[in-house]
Design an enzyme around this catalytic site. Structure first.
Site, short mmCIF file in Angstrom:
data_model
loop_
_atom_site.label_atom_id
_atom_site.label_comp_id
_atom_site.label_asym_id
_atom_site.label_seq_id
_atom_site.Cartn_x
_atom_site.Cartn_y
_atom_site.Cartn_z
N LYS A 114 0.82 -1.22 0.00
CA LYS A 114 0.00 0.00 0.00
C LYS A 114 0.85 1.27 0.00
O LYS A 114 0.46 2.28 -0.58
CB LYS A 114 -0.97 0.01 1.19
N LYS A 198 -4.77 -7.95 -6.43
CA LYS A 198 -6.05 -8.28 -5.77
C LYS A 198 -7.13 -7.26 -6.11
O LYS A 198 -6.84 -6.09 -6.34
CB LYS A 198 -5.80 -8.44 -4.26
N LYS A 201 -10.92 -1.83 -3.50
CA LYS A 201 -11.76 -0.63 -3.61
C LYS A 201 -10.97 0.53 -4.18
O LYS A 201 -11.50 1.40 -4.85
CB LYS A 201 -12.24 -0.19 -2.23
N1 AQP Z 1 -9.71 -9.16 -3.31
C1 AQP Z 1 -10.09 -9.73 -2.19
N2 AQP Z 1 -10.33 -11.06 -2.13
C2 AQP Z 1 -10.74 -11.66 -0.99
N3 AQP Z 1 -10.96 -10.99 0.17
C3 AQP Z 1 -10.74 -9.66 0.15
N4 AQP Z 1 -10.87 -8.72 1.10
C4 AQP Z 1 -10.54 -7.51 0.58
N5 AQP Z 1 -10.20 -7.63 -0.70
C5 AQP Z 1 -10.30 -8.97 -1.00
C6 AQP Z 1 -11.31 -9.01 2.47
O1 AQP Z 1 -12.37 -8.12 2.77
C7 AQP Z 1 -12.31 -7.77 4.15
C8 AQP Z 1 -12.41 -6.29 4.29
O2 AQP Z 1 -11.30 -5.68 3.69
P1 AQP Z 1 -11.04 -4.14 3.94
O3 AQP Z 1 -11.94 -3.34 3.15
O4 AQP Z 1 -11.07 -3.86 5.36
O5 AQP Z 1 -9.55 -3.91 3.52
P2 AQP Z 1 -8.71 -4.32 2.30
O6 AQP Z 1 -8.29 -5.74 2.42
O7 AQP Z 1 -7.61 -3.33 2.22
O8 AQP Z 1 -9.70 -4.18 1.07
P3 AQP Z 1 -9.52 -3.32 -0.23
O9 AQP Z 1 -10.68 -3.52 -1.09
O10 AQP Z 1 -8.18 -3.60 -0.83
O11 AQP Z 1 -9.62 -1.87 0.33
P4 AQP Z 1 -8.71 -0.64 0.07
O12 AQP Z 1 -8.56 -0.55 -1.41
O13 AQP Z 1 -9.47 0.49 0.66
O14 AQP Z 1 -7.43 -0.90 0.77
C9 AQP Z 1 -11.02 -8.35 4.71
O15 AQP Z 1 -11.31 -9.53 5.43
C10 AQP Z 1 -10.22 -8.69 3.48
O16 AQP Z 1 -9.39 -9.81 3.70
#
Ligand code: AQP
Length: 333
Positions: A114, A198, A201
């Site tokens: 990140k 992956k 968002k």
């Molecule tokens: N691509 C993914 N595949 C499977 N699980 C996922 N999770 C996130 N992306 C995937 C799971 O969703 C839960 C919540 O995630 P989060 O929103 O708290 O944080 P993150 O993992 O950082 O998700 P994003 O979408 O990548 O958000 P941004 O872009 O804002 O950083 C967690 O249980 C995660 O494992």
């Protein structure tokens, strides 16, 4: 055995299919088991580790809450609240930071991903994010944490922190050492544009993900444009090696239908992707469109969502406050 479940989702934008298949689908199953005590948190303190627009953040907190409920989490059975309303999370995080070695944090791959190349400019909050996550989990004597595969390393760190605290302060079993609950198959959903990245968002391209608020037409369009390769769908799993985009789409299909990849390959082996994509769009829209409609209905009812969050925060605060008082006593305050 009854399980104490805790998990969080960041209110950083539209929740997507990765969040759903990696985490929320699992939350709903756990919520439906009467044996479990579940807490699902909108982790807004985590969200501000990267810059957020104030108004957008407020909307995202409500939208994440609406998404939990629209996906099937029952607020009468599970506690739903937003993290910033319970001050023990931040307080616990500070205390745990003071006893967590930097070396442990330096190994966290999510920070490296990140923060990117310019890690000098990344916030200190982003660096210590996993410690706040440990505080979230440990405050509730959580036994199980349902997360996507990307959070496995952070969960391991939480376990290490719990064990170190118990040992350092001679308080055996004070913190429960939680177990991760990670789906065996397809626990990491990849971008529709790049099978090695992956689904996220914060990806600048909306075409990289299926949002849980997407309409049927948007889903069809995104699947149509999803990257594949020029080979037909194989009959054997081994032939998917080095074909990340194909693996991802076939995995999404299997995961939505709760079936093994093997079965999906029997269904589509030898066929081309255009045919498969039509079926994939169909099952995705059947699953996502009702959730999307419900999110859009709930989001209009701010009063209802705010009430759920307030009631949830009161219940969570009662549990977390008791634990933080004990933590402070152990530490010597
Ligand atoms: N691509 C993914 N595949 C499977 N699980 C996922 N999770 C996130 N992306 C995937 C799971 O969703 C839960 C919540 O995630 P989060 O929103 O708290 O944080 P993150 O993992 O950082 O998700 P994003 O979408 O990548 O958000 P941004 O872009 O804002 O950083 C967690 O249980 C995660 O494992």
């Amino acid at each position: 055995m009854s399980k104490k479940i805790f998990s969080g989702v960041q209110p950083t934008g539209n929740l997507h299919l990765g969040n759903y298949l990696g985490a929320i689908k699992n939350f709903v199953e756990l919520n439906n088991d009467d044996e479990n005590e579940c807490i699902f948190c909108v982790v807004d303190l985590h969200a501000i580790t990267v810059k957020q627009d104030k108004e957008q953040l407020k909307n995202n907190i409500r939208e994440t809450t609406a998404t939990f409920i629209a996906s099937g989490i029952d607020p009468n059975k599970s506690i739903i609240f937003n993290q910033s309303k319970v001050h023990a999370h931040a307080e616990g995080s500070w205390i745990l930071s003071c006893m967590s070695p930097m070396g442990w944090l330096n190994r966290m791959t999510q920070f490296k991903e990140k923060a990117g190349k310019d890690k000098e400019k990344a916030s200190v909050g982003l660096y210590i994010y996993p410690i706040l996550m440990a505080s979230d989990i440990l405050l509730y004597d959580t036994t199980h944490v349902p997360v996507g595969e990307d959070q496995k390393q952070h969960l391991e760190l939480t376990r290490n922190i719990a064990q170190k605290f118990n040992k350092d302060f001679n308080s055996e079993d004070f913190f429960k050492v939680p177990e991760p609950l990670i789906k065996k198959n397809f626990s990491r959903i990849m971008s529709l544009k790049d099978g090695l990245k992956k689904m996220s968002k914060s990806d600048f391209s909306d075409l990289s993900r299926i949002n849980l608020t997407d309409t049927k037409d948007e889903i069809i369009n995104k699947i149509k444009k999803a990257k594949t390769d020029s080979f037909p769908i194989p009959n054997e799993e081994s032939e998917l090696k080095d074909r990340p985009e194909a693996t991802n789409l076939l995995g999404i299909y299997s995961s939505i239908l709760n079936q093994k990849l093997e079965k999906t390959l029997v269904e589509f082996g030898g066929k081309n992707f255009s045919e498969f994509k039509i079926q994939l769009s169909e099952i995705l829209s059947n699953k996502i469109a009702p959730i999307s409609d419900e999110i859009k209905r709930l989001i209009k009812d701010r009063e209802y969502l705010d009430r759920i969050l307030l009631e949830g925060a009161n219940k969570a605060d009662e549990i977390a406050n008791k634990k933080i008082k004990e933590i402070k006593k152990i530490v010597g305050f």
